[in-house]
Design a protein around this motif. Sequence first.
Motif, PDB file in Angstrom:
ATOM      1  N   ASP A 264       0.812  -1.224   0.000  1.00 38.50           N
ATOM      2  CA  ASP A 264       0.000   0.000   0.000  1.00 38.50           C
ATOM      3  C   ASP A 264       0.847   1.276   0.000  1.00 38.50           C
ATOM      4  N   GLU A 265       1.918   1.288   0.792  1.00 33.23           N
ATOM      5  CA  GLU A 265       2.767   2.486   0.848  1.00 33.23           C
ATOM      6  C   GLU A 265       3.423   2.748  -0.500  1.00 33.23           C
ATOM      7  N   THR A 266       3.902   1.698  -1.143  1.00 35.05           N
ATOM      8  CA  THR A 266       4.522   1.851  -2.456  1.00 35.05           C
ATOM      9  C   THR A 266       3.492   2.315  -3.478  1.00 35.05           C
ATOM     10  N   LEU A 267       2.277   1.793  -3.383  1.00 33.36           N
ATOM     11  CA  LEU A 267       1.208   2.226  -4.291  1.00 33.36           C
ATOM     12  C   LEU A 267       0.900   3.707  -4.124  1.00 33.36           C
TER      13      LEU A 267
ATOM     14  N   MET B 274      16.079   8.253 -14.207  1.00 31.50           N
ATOM     15  CA  MET B 274      17.010   7.676 -13.224  1.00 31.50           C
ATOM     16  C   MET B 274      16.990   6.156 -13.217  1.00 31.50           C
ATOM     17  N   GLU B 275      16.226   5.565 -14.081  1.00 33.91           N
ATOM     18  CA  GLU B 275      15.973   4.131 -14.036  1.00 33.91           C
ATOM     19  C   GLU B 275      17.223   3.264 -13.920  1.00 33.91           C
TER      20      GLU B 275
ATOM     21  N   VAL C 178      11.389   8.326  -2.792  1.00 34.86           N
ATOM     22  CA  VAL C 178      11.524   7.655  -4.089  1.00 34.86           C
ATOM     23  C   VAL C 178      12.954   7.772  -4.620  1.00 34.86           C
ATOM     24  N   ALA C 179      13.627   8.874  -4.290  1.00 40.29           N
ATOM     25  CA  ALA C 179      15.000   9.096  -4.743  1.00 40.29           C
ATOM     26  C   ALA C 179      15.850   9.544  -3.562  1.00 40.29           C
TER      27      ALA C 179
ATOM     28  N   LEU D 220      24.814  13.745  -6.863  1.00 37.81           N
ATOM     29  CA  LEU D 220      24.415  12.524  -7.566  1.00 37.81           C
ATOM     30  C   LEU D 220      23.139  11.970  -6.958  1.00 37.81           C
ATOM     31  N   TYR D 221      22.195  11.650  -7.816  1.00 38.16           N
ATOM     32  CA  TYR D 221      20.895  11.142  -7.379  1.00 38.16           C
ATOM     33  C   TYR D 221      20.655   9.758  -7.949  1.00 38.16           C
ATOM     34  N   ARG D 222      19.975   8.943  -7.156  1.00 45.79           N
ATOM     35  CA  ARG D 222      19.569   7.616  -7.607  1.00 45.79           C
ATOM     36  C   ARG D 222      18.236   7.269  -6.972  1.00 45.79           C
ATOM     37  N   LEU D 223      17.601   6.248  -7.532  1.00 44.01           N
ATOM     38  CA  LEU D 223      16.332   5.783  -6.989  1.00 44.01           C
ATOM     39  C   LEU D 223      16.577   4.954  -5.739  1.00 44.01           C
ATOM     40  N   THR D 224      15.659   5.036  -4.793  1.00 46.49           N
ATOM     41  CA  THR D 224      15.681   4.144  -3.637  1.00 46.49           C
ATOM     42  C   THR D 224      15.090   2.806  -4.073  1.00 46.49           C
ATOM     43  N   ASP D 225      15.028   1.846  -3.167  1.00 48.45           N
ATOM     44  CA  ASP D 225      14.405   0.555  -3.491  1.00 48.45           C
ATOM     45  C   ASP D 225      12.940   0.761  -3.886  1.00 48.45           C
ATOM     46  N   VAL D 226      12.253   1.672  -3.190  1.00 48.99           N
ATOM     47  CA  VAL D 226      10.861   1.979  -3.533  1.00 48.99           C
ATOM     48  C   VAL D 226      10.801   2.589  -4.931  1.00 48.99           C
TER      49      VAL D 226
END
Length: 90
Positions: A3-6, A25-26, A58-59, A71-77
């Motif tokens: 739910d949180e990811t949604l 950033m994919e 999210v990042a 430098l930026y990257r995506l988190t696991d979420v």
Amino acid sequence: MDDETLKKYAYVSISSYRSKVVKAMEDDVKTPIKLSKDSGIKKNHISKVLRELKESGVAECINEEAKRGRLYRLTDVGEEIVKHINIDEE
């Protein structure tokens, strides 16, 4: 997705800017300038979008102490969310 990811997916997908930056950033760690080029979003909007993505979890910035060349990257979420974003829908 849980739910949180949604909820975070919905937050990202309602903004074309957030969607484009997440998609850009994919596969890589990127600077704001590179994200601007890859997403087609003007540089002056990128910092606001990155701040929103960081605040929502999210990042992340991996060298926050740097004044330039952050430098930026995506988190696991963020990695989970990017799998479901389709830029062509817009």
